[in-house]
Design an enzyme around this catalytic site. Structure first.
Site, PDB file in Angstrom:
ATOM      1  N   HIS A 203     -16.975  44.142   0.278  1.00  0.00           N
ATOM      2  CA  HIS A 203     -15.889  44.150  -0.253  1.00  0.00           C
ATOM      3  C   HIS A 203     -14.431  43.958   0.655  1.00  0.00           C
ATOM      4  CE1 HIS A 203     -14.215  47.808   2.105  1.00  0.00           C
ATOM      5  NE2 HIS A 203     -12.590  47.251   1.607  1.00  0.00           N
TER       6      HIS A 203
HETATM    7  C1  UD1 Z   1      -8.824  48.018  -1.820  1.00  0.00           C
HETATM    8  C2  UD1 Z   1      -7.975  47.962  -0.191  1.00  0.00           C
HETATM    9  C3  UD1 Z   1      -9.195  47.977   0.975  1.00  0.00           C
HETATM   10  C4  UD1 Z   1      -9.473  49.095   0.823  1.00  0.00           C
HETATM   11  C5  UD1 Z   1     -10.351  49.638  -0.727  1.00  0.00           C
HETATM   12  C6  UD1 Z   1     -10.862  50.372  -1.029  1.00  0.00           C
HETATM   13  C7  UD1 Z   1      -5.525  47.330  -0.822  1.00  0.00           C
HETATM   14  C8  UD1 Z   1      -5.252  45.595   0.100  1.00  0.00           C
HETATM   15  N1  UD1 Z   1      -6.773  47.440  -0.117  1.00  0.00           N
HETATM   16  O1  UD1 Z   1      -9.369  46.461  -1.333  1.00  0.00           O
HETATM   17  O2  UD1 Z   1      -8.336  48.718   1.485  1.00  0.00           O
HETATM   18  O3  UD1 Z   1     -10.070  48.808   1.992  1.00  0.00           O
HETATM   19  O4  UD1 Z   1      -9.743  49.393  -1.663  1.00  0.00           O
HETATM   20  O5  UD1 Z   1     -12.656  50.079  -1.460  1.00  0.00           O
HETATM   21  O6  UD1 Z   1      -4.891  47.571  -0.811  1.00  0.00           O
HETATM   22  N2  UD1 Z   1     -11.924  46.622  -9.812  1.00  0.00           N
HETATM   23  C9  UD1 Z   1     -12.087  46.782 -10.965  1.00  0.00           C
HETATM   24  N3  UD1 Z   1     -12.159  47.900 -10.691  1.00  0.00           N
HETATM   25  C10 UD1 Z   1     -11.534  49.013 -10.153  1.00  0.00           C
HETATM   26  C11 UD1 Z   1     -11.002  48.502  -8.676  1.00  0.00           C
HETATM   27  C12 UD1 Z   1     -10.740  46.920  -8.945  1.00  0.00           C
HETATM   28  O7  UD1 Z   1     -12.938  46.298 -11.397  1.00  0.00           O
HETATM   29  O8  UD1 Z   1     -11.627  50.238  -9.980  1.00  0.00           O
HETATM   30  C13 UD1 Z   1     -10.711  45.262  -9.265  1.00  0.00           C
HETATM   31  C14 UD1 Z   1     -10.764  44.067 -10.264  1.00  0.00           C
HETATM   32  O9  UD1 Z   1     -11.232  42.981  -9.437  1.00  0.00           O
HETATM   33  C15 UD1 Z   1      -9.780  44.032  -8.928  1.00  0.00           C
HETATM   34  C16 UD1 Z   1     -10.567  44.142  -7.394  1.00  0.00           C
HETATM   35  O10 UD1 Z   1     -11.417  44.616  -7.463  1.00  0.00           O
HETATM   36  O11 UD1 Z   1      -9.119  42.630  -8.735  1.00  0.00           O
HETATM   37  C17 UD1 Z   1      -9.955  44.392  -5.993  1.00  0.00           C
HETATM   38  O12 UD1 Z   1      -9.764  45.470  -5.935  1.00  0.00           O
HETATM   39  P1  UD1 Z   1      -8.158  46.122  -5.532  1.00  0.00           P
HETATM   40  O13 UD1 Z   1      -7.960  47.703  -5.735  1.00  0.00           O
HETATM   41  O14 UD1 Z   1      -6.812  44.932  -5.074  1.00  0.00           O
HETATM   42  O15 UD1 Z   1      -8.837  46.173  -4.029  1.00  0.00           O
HETATM   43  P2  UD1 Z   1      -9.594  46.505  -3.839  1.00  0.00           P
HETATM   44  O16 UD1 Z   1     -10.789  45.285  -2.826  1.00  0.00           O
HETATM   45  O17 UD1 Z   1     -10.069  47.544  -4.062  1.00  0.00           O
HETATM   46  N1  UDP Z   2     -18.126  54.370  -1.208  1.00  0.00           N
HETATM   47  C1  UDP Z   2     -18.860  55.366  -1.822  1.00  0.00           C
HETATM   48  N2  UDP Z   2     -19.520  54.536  -2.568  1.00  0.00           N
HETATM   49  C2  UDP Z   2     -19.695  53.341  -2.428  1.00  0.00           C
HETATM   50  C3  UDP Z   2     -19.374  52.555  -1.310  1.00  0.00           C
HETATM   51  C4  UDP Z   2     -18.587  53.547  -0.920  1.00  0.00           C
HETATM   52  O1  UDP Z   2     -18.580  56.573  -2.273  1.00  0.00           O
HETATM   53  O2  UDP Z   2     -20.584  52.913  -3.338  1.00  0.00           O
HETATM   54  C5  UDP Z   2     -17.204  55.614   0.344  1.00  0.00           C
HETATM   55  C6  UDP Z   2     -18.144  55.588   1.567  1.00  0.00           C
HETATM   56  O3  UDP Z   2     -18.923  56.128   1.966  1.00  0.00           O
HETATM   57  C7  UDP Z   2     -16.542  55.882   2.486  1.00  0.00           C
HETATM   58  C8  UDP Z   2     -15.253  55.057   1.200  1.00  0.00           C
HETATM   59  O4  UDP Z   2     -16.251  55.323   0.171  1.00  0.00           O
HETATM   60  O5  UDP Z   2     -16.241  56.599   2.326  1.00  0.00           O
HETATM   61  C9  UDP Z   2     -15.129  53.516   2.356  1.00  0.00           C
HETATM   62  O6  UDP Z   2     -14.445  52.942   1.642  1.00  0.00           O
HETATM   63  P1  UDP Z   2     -14.269  51.591   0.952  1.00  0.00           P
HETATM   64  O7  UDP Z   2     -15.924  51.037   1.880  1.00  0.00           O
HETATM   65  O8  UDP Z   2     -14.239  51.139  -0.227  1.00  0.00           O
HETATM   66  O9  UDP Z   2     -13.034  50.813   1.317  1.00  0.00           O
HETATM   67  P2  UDP Z   2     -12.993  51.185   3.019  1.00  0.00           P
HETATM   68  O10 UDP Z   2     -13.206  52.151   3.839  1.00  0.00           O
HETATM   69  O11 UDP Z   2     -13.228  50.080   3.655  1.00  0.00           O
HETATM   70  O12 UDP Z   2     -11.208  50.788   2.705  1.00  0.00           O
END
Ligand code: UD1
Ligand code: UDP
Length: 351
Positions: A203
């Site tokens: 991601h």
């Molecule tokens: C964010 C965090 C990242 C973290 C991740 C955990 C920032 C800059 N990044 O990244 O550090 O590792 O969360 O998962 O804060 N979207 C949906 N539904 C949702 C959420 C997101 O469709 O419920 C899609 C949207 O298209 C959105 C994209 O995912 O634009 C990215 O979501 P965003 O929260 O901006 O960043 P993450 O990649 O989730």
């Molecule tokens: N996780 C989850 N469901 C998923 C993918 C990840 O519950 O489908 C959990 C995972 O076990 C971990 C956390 O989400 O505890 C990690 O989040 P993510 O990878 O989104 O973000 P990051 O840790 O890189 O910020």
């Protein structure tokens, strides 16, 4: 003492699951959910399954550019914080929700407590690296998960208020790991056998936002011919569509899963391939070889100990890792003893 806790993204719900209930036994806690993550399987499912106290406020900020998202969070968090007038603001990790919470607190002269402080990838192009550096530099209490994090803070001149408490995600996996064994039927649901599949997650912006990187990852996983289970983050789905990239039949794509299903998938996998911060650590906690789709990691101990292999988005290295990586070193303990939340609580109490 009144604490306002700011959460907004999936890993923060899991960290709060380890900490919030404990905080509420001793202090008044008001939780603000920024709404950064909002799909049911990116947000609600964690509150339902893990018994996290329901947030008192949901700001429904949603997705957008960094400026849009962080700016709107600043405006709306500030309104709530002025109304609630807390003694402390608690933030987790390194997302835009973390930075917004920390900045609001700092400008209002309210002490910030940062859980998972001191992590550094030394790659300032990462939005997460920007968020964590800025947050650490306005924090009053810095709860680090590792000794490396303490050293990183020292190198930036931050010594006061630093407490190495271990990793709250270790607390979470110890507690919920047992519950997952009882409650999760994910292996049956998706029809995979124990130890016969590799678990993958992708991601990170640095992988999804560059077509050549995402293409290399897709091609390597396809060509490995291994059975791979991939709970797909919505960000990655969006970019796969945009670049018209397709996974072969050896990759079982599923919707993002709740934490109990995720831990069950991790526990029963043969290996883990990921660019997630949290999942790298969970692989280590569960004795699973981890192949990390990044050019560097904050969790350097897992690499030094020989259980995590950094492969970036290099197709040959990914294939080598997926097919052949077999850690042999005895695992060392870097992340504490699963009592981090308790330690955090006691330190806040002493204040
Ligand atoms: C964010 C965090 C990242 C973290 C991740 C955990 C920032 C800059 N990044 O990244 O550090 O590792 O969360 O998962 O804060 N979207 C949906 N539904 C949702 C959420 C997101 O469709 O419920 C899609 C949207 O298209 C959105 C994209 O995912 O634009 C990215 O979501 P965003 O929260 O901006 O960043 P993450 O990649 O989730
Ligand atoms: N996780 C989850 N469901 C998923 C993918 C990840 O519950 O489908 C959990 C995972 O076990 C971990 C956390 O989400 O505890 C990690 O989040 P993510 O990878 O989104 O973000 P990051 O840790 O890189 O910020």
């Amino acid at each position: 003492m009144k604490i306002v806790t700011i959460i907004g993204a999936r890993p923060q719900f899991i960290k709060a699951a380890a900490v919030s209930k404990k905080i509420r036994k001793k202090f008044e806690e008001i939780t603000i959910h920024t709404g950064q993550h909002y799909d049911k399987n990116m947000s609600d499912i964690f509150f339902e399954e893990l018994g996290i106290p329901k947030p008192e406020y949901n700001l429904n900020i949603g997705s957008g550019s960094h400026g849009y998202q962080t700016g709107n969070m600043l405006i709306k968090i500030e309104e709530v914080v002025i109304k609630e007038s807390p003694d402390m603001i608690l933030v987790y990790g390194d997302t835009n929700s973390t930075l917004a919470g920390a900045l609001v607190a700092s400008k209002l002269l309210i002490p910030v407590a940062h859980i998972e402080a001191g992590l550094r990838s030394f790659n300032k192009n990462m939005p997460e690296e920007q968020n964590r550096i800025l947050t650490d530099h306005v924090s009053k209490l810095l709860f680090t998960p590792t000794e490396t994090a303490v050293k990183n803070l020292e190198n930036e001149g931050i010594r006061d208020g630093v407490y190495n408490v271990g990793d709250v995600m270790y607390d979470a996996i110890l507690h919920f790991g047992k519950i997952a064994e009882e409650k999760s039927d994910i292996l049956n649901r998706i029809d995979v056998d124990k130890n016969k599949y590799i678990l993958a997650t992708i991601h990170r912006a640095e992988n999804t936002n560059y077509e050549y990187r995402l293409r290399n990852i897709v091609e390597a996983l396809n060509e490995s011919k291994e059975q791979i289970v991939l709970p797909l983050h919505p960000r990655t789905q969006k970019y796969l569509n945009e670049y018209n990239l397709k996974f072969n039949d050896n990759i079982k794509i599923i919707e993002p899963v709740g934490y109990l299903d995720m831990v069950m998938l991790e526990k029963n996998s043969s290996k883990i391939v990921t660019d997630s911060g949290g999942v790298q650590k969970e692989a280590f906690f569960l004795n699973k070889p981890c192949i990390t789709l990044r050019d560097e990691t904050e969790w350097v101990e897992t690499v030094e100990n020989g259980w995590n292999m950094i492969v970036g988005a290099d197709k040959d290295k990914i294939l080598e890792g997926v097919c052949n990586f077999k850690p042999t070193a005895e695992k060392l303990n870097y992340f504490g003893y699963g009592n981090s939340a308790e330690k955090i609580l006691n330190i806040i109490d002493k204040m």
